[in-house]
Structures are given as structure tokens and as C-alpha cells.
Design an enzyme around this catalytic site. Structure first.
Site: not given
Ligand code: IFM
Length: 396
Positions: A309
Site C-alpha cells: 500500500e
Molecule cells: O484505508 C486504509 C487501509 O485500509 C489500510 N491502510 C491505510 C489506508 C489509508 O488510511
């Protein structure tokens, strides 16, 4: 124009999670919490409701991944759907996820599947949730079922997403269900989540010895610029607590590290004093150098790294292209310094339910128009990321 070419087997994708996009996740603790909001409670600002209706529109979403020239995708599957009652697995839901995964595979996408992304089945919560000594056994039993039923469609298993964020929000600052503020409980949950990961790792490997299994950790970089000796020590302690405290004991049960990068804290006189010269809609400081430093620091684990992410809330899409470009430049510099980085998943594909904040933070490469039947509308940065993924390179 100078450019950096990524390794030829580099994976490009986007990441999502079930509760944030599917809609109707009724057997979960989050759903219950969202329905029972009292008059005096500020959060959650909204309920997830139908979310993006991706439970039904996943084909459309994967078509967007294809348009992005992605060769991989990260999704999560929902424990509360698959095991709505303890020990009773819902085969129609397993069939559903089989279809979802087939649909990704049909489009040539390697699948990264998260088994736990913040939400829990209600029965699990009623039995003590992550405070229960049986929690790791329960999670491993669910993980084994997923490996048996869905395993041949899963290339990479991510057991648990951001364990420490979950502990912080749910057991230390009362923000998320079960809304506790108790450091001892937080510590117990940390221990249980770690043993849940290990138990799930063993259970999955027993069924699929060649499976790739890891977890995703939200790793914050800590630094001090003109801080004194004490600040330098504080920075080291904070980074240890945020990273190695979890990763070191787990290293033998990790085939890869999933890195979620959003934050850097610059410490001065014990406190965070970020310059905030570039921020997202959530006022989070954007600092690509922090990503580079984390990547270089993780080299010592000698494990493949996937950025599972990295993204920003940016409703007007003013910063997203620059953000992607600079974060990927940081990645390229880290690779050149020996970081075993193997893939990048942008958070996120489509605007979604940002937990207690509701739908206002817009993290999507694609806008979801909530006034127009959840219509998906790619933003300008979508086309930039699509070109990067197609050509496997960035330009400076
Ligand atoms: O949306 C979240 C995700 O579920 C987990 N990591 C951070 C993202 C942004 O806050």
C-alpha cells in the site's frame, strides 16, 4: 529524457480491502458498530452501507486493473462472510470468492489476498476477539479453509493487514471497535496477532507447501534533522517499536514483507515536528525520502519486499501524479542501493470507505460517483500510472 527502468519481473498493481469496497458486510463487528452509533458519538462519520458495491461489480473493477496495465492485484476476503458462525463455513461465499479470484486470474493478474483486514466476524468478537487465547487457533482454522478451497487461485497470502494500526485504533485510542483504551490489552492483542500469523503460516504451508505467505505492516519512518543525542535515541526506539518489535520474532514465518508506507515523523525535542510542506487531504505529510529509508532499512531481513500500500487522499487529483512519480523515484533509488523490492501496489483503485472517516477521503485512482449509481470515473493520474505500469519505468 532520463528514465529508470524497473526489473523485468516487477509487479504493478492496486490494493483494496473487502469491507471498504464490497458493501453489505453484515456479520462483521464494523457493520454492527456502524449501525449502533449513538447521538453522542462522533465516529464513524458514515456507515459503509453498499460501499462501492464491488461484491457485485468486481468484474468491472478488474477491467480497470487491466486498463491500468497491471500484472497483479491485492484484494482481501472477508472472514465474517466465509465463517458467519463459528466452525460453519458458508460454501456459497467461498464459491463467490472463487469467482472473484478466477476473474482476476482470467485477466492475467497475480493475486495477493489478505485474510484479515481490520474486520472480524461477530461470533469471534463475542468470544473475546483478539483478547481470547483461542484467537490464533480460530484464525488458523479459517486460514486453512481458505488455503484448501481457494489456494490454487492465490499467488501470495497476506495473513494480517497492519496489526499495529489495528491495535492502536481498536485497543489504545478507542477509535475503532471494540473501542478500548487499555495498553495491557493492546500488548495481549499484539501477542495474539503474532501467534495468529505464525499459526496461519504453518496451516497454509501444510496444505500448500509452495505458497508465498507474509503480512503487511504499516511502517513509519522516524528521523531527526537537527535534533540532539536524545532525539537520535528516541528516533531509534520509535522505529524499533514500529518495525522490528513485530518483524523480528516473525522472520522465520515470513516469505516476504508487505510494506504499507504513509508516514514519516520528524522528531525534535521528543515531539513530532513535521514541516508539512506537502500534505494530503487528510493533512498527512508526504515524504518520499521516508519510503526510501524504510526500504533500505528492511534490506537486513533478506526477504523480498512488496509495497502492498502507498497512496494519498486527494479528491481533486492535484497531487497524485507527482506523488506516484516521487514515491517510485524513491523506490528506484532504493533498488539501486540493493533493496529487494519486487512490486508496488497503489492504495487504491477506487474511492472507498475510509473507516471511521466515512467516504470523504478520496484515495482512488478512479473516482466513485456516489450521486450517479457508483459510476467509476478514472482520474487523470490513472492514465499516468497506467503508462508507468505499461512501460515498466518512470521518467524524471
Ligand atoms: O484505508 C486504509 C487501509 O485500509 C489500510 N491502510 C491505510 C489506508 C489509508 O488510511
Amino acid at each position: 529524457m532520463p528514465s529508470y527502468k524497473f526489473p523485468s519481473d516487477f509487479l504493478w498493481g492496486t490494493a483494496t480491502s473487502a469491507h471498504q469496497i464490497e458493501g453489505g458486510n453484515k456479520n462483521s463487528d464494523w457493520w454492527q458498530w456502524e449501525q449502533n452509533k449513538s447521538f453522542f458519538q462522533k465516529y464513524p462519520l458514515e456507515a459503509s452501507g453498499i460501499a462501492c458495491d464491488s461484491y457485485h461489480r468486481y468484474e468491472e473493477d478488474f477491467d480497470l486493473c487491466k486498463k491500468l496495465n497491471n500484472n497483479a492485484v491485492r484484494i482481501s476476503i472477508e472472514w465474517a462472510r466465509i465463517e458467519p458462525v463459528e466452525g460453519r463455513f458458508d460454501h456459497s461465499e467461498l464459491e463467490h470468492y472463487k469467482k472473484v479470484l478466477h476473474s482476476a486470474k482470467k485477466r492475467g493478474l497475480k493475486t495477493f489476498v489478505t485474510l484479515h483486514h481490520f474486520t472480524n466476524p461477530m461470533w469471534f468478537v463475542k468470544k473475546g476477539g483478539w483478547l481470547s487465547l483461542r484467537s490464533s487457533y480460530r484464525f488458523a482454522r479459517y486460514s486453512a479453509k481458505c488455503a484448501r478451497e481457494l489456494g490454487e487461485l492465490i499467488d501470495f497470502f497476506i495473513t494480517i493487514n497492519e496489526p499495529q494500526v489495528y491495535i492502536m485504533q481498536s485497543y489504545l485510542n478507542k477509535m475503532w471497535p471494540p473501542n478500548k483504551a487499555n495498553p495491557l490489552s493492546g500488548l495481549l492483542v499484539q501477542i495474539n496477532l503474532m501467534s495468529a500469523h505464525q499459526a496461519a503460516y504453518t496451516a497454509i504451508k501444510k496444505i500448500l507447501p509452495k505458497a508465498q505467505v507474509g503480512l503487511s505492516q504499516n511502517i513509519e519512518w522516524f528521523e531527526t534533522k537537527d535534533g540532539d543525542f536524545i532525539d537520535k535515541l528516541v528516533v531509534k526506539i520509535l522505529y524499533f517499536l514500529c518495525t522490528d518489535f513485530l518483524l523480528k520474532p516473525l522472520v522465520k514465518s515470513l516469505d516476504f514483507i508487505g510494506l504499507n508506507y504513509y508516514f514519516t515523523s520528524r522528531i525534535k525535542y521528543f515531539r513530532s515536528s513535521n514541516p508539512n510542506n506537502w500534505v494530503s487531504d487528510l493533512d498527512w505529510w508526504i515524504y518520499p525520502e521516508g519510503l526510501k529509508q524504510v526500504l533500505i532499512n528492511l534490506k537486513r531481513y533478506r526477504l523480498p519486499i512488496y509495497i502492498t500500500e502507498n497512496g494519498l487522499a486527494d479528491s481533486e487529483d492535484k497531487n497524485r501524479k507527482k506523488f506516484i512519480k516521487e514515491m517510485l523515484t524513491a523506490c528506484s533509488e532504493a533498488i539501486e542501493q540493493g533493496s529487494p523490492l519486487k512490486g508496488y501496489f497503489h492504495w487504491t483503485l477506487i474511492d472507498n470507505f475510509e473507516w471511521h472517516q466515512g467516504f470523504w477521503p478520496r484515495f482512488g485512482l478512479v473516482e466513485v460517483d456516489r450521486e450517479d449509481n457508483l459510476k467509476r470515473k478514472p482520474r487523470k493520474s490513472f492514465y499516468y500510472y497506467s503508462k508507468v505500469c505499461k512501460e515498466n519505468r518512470i521518467w524524471s
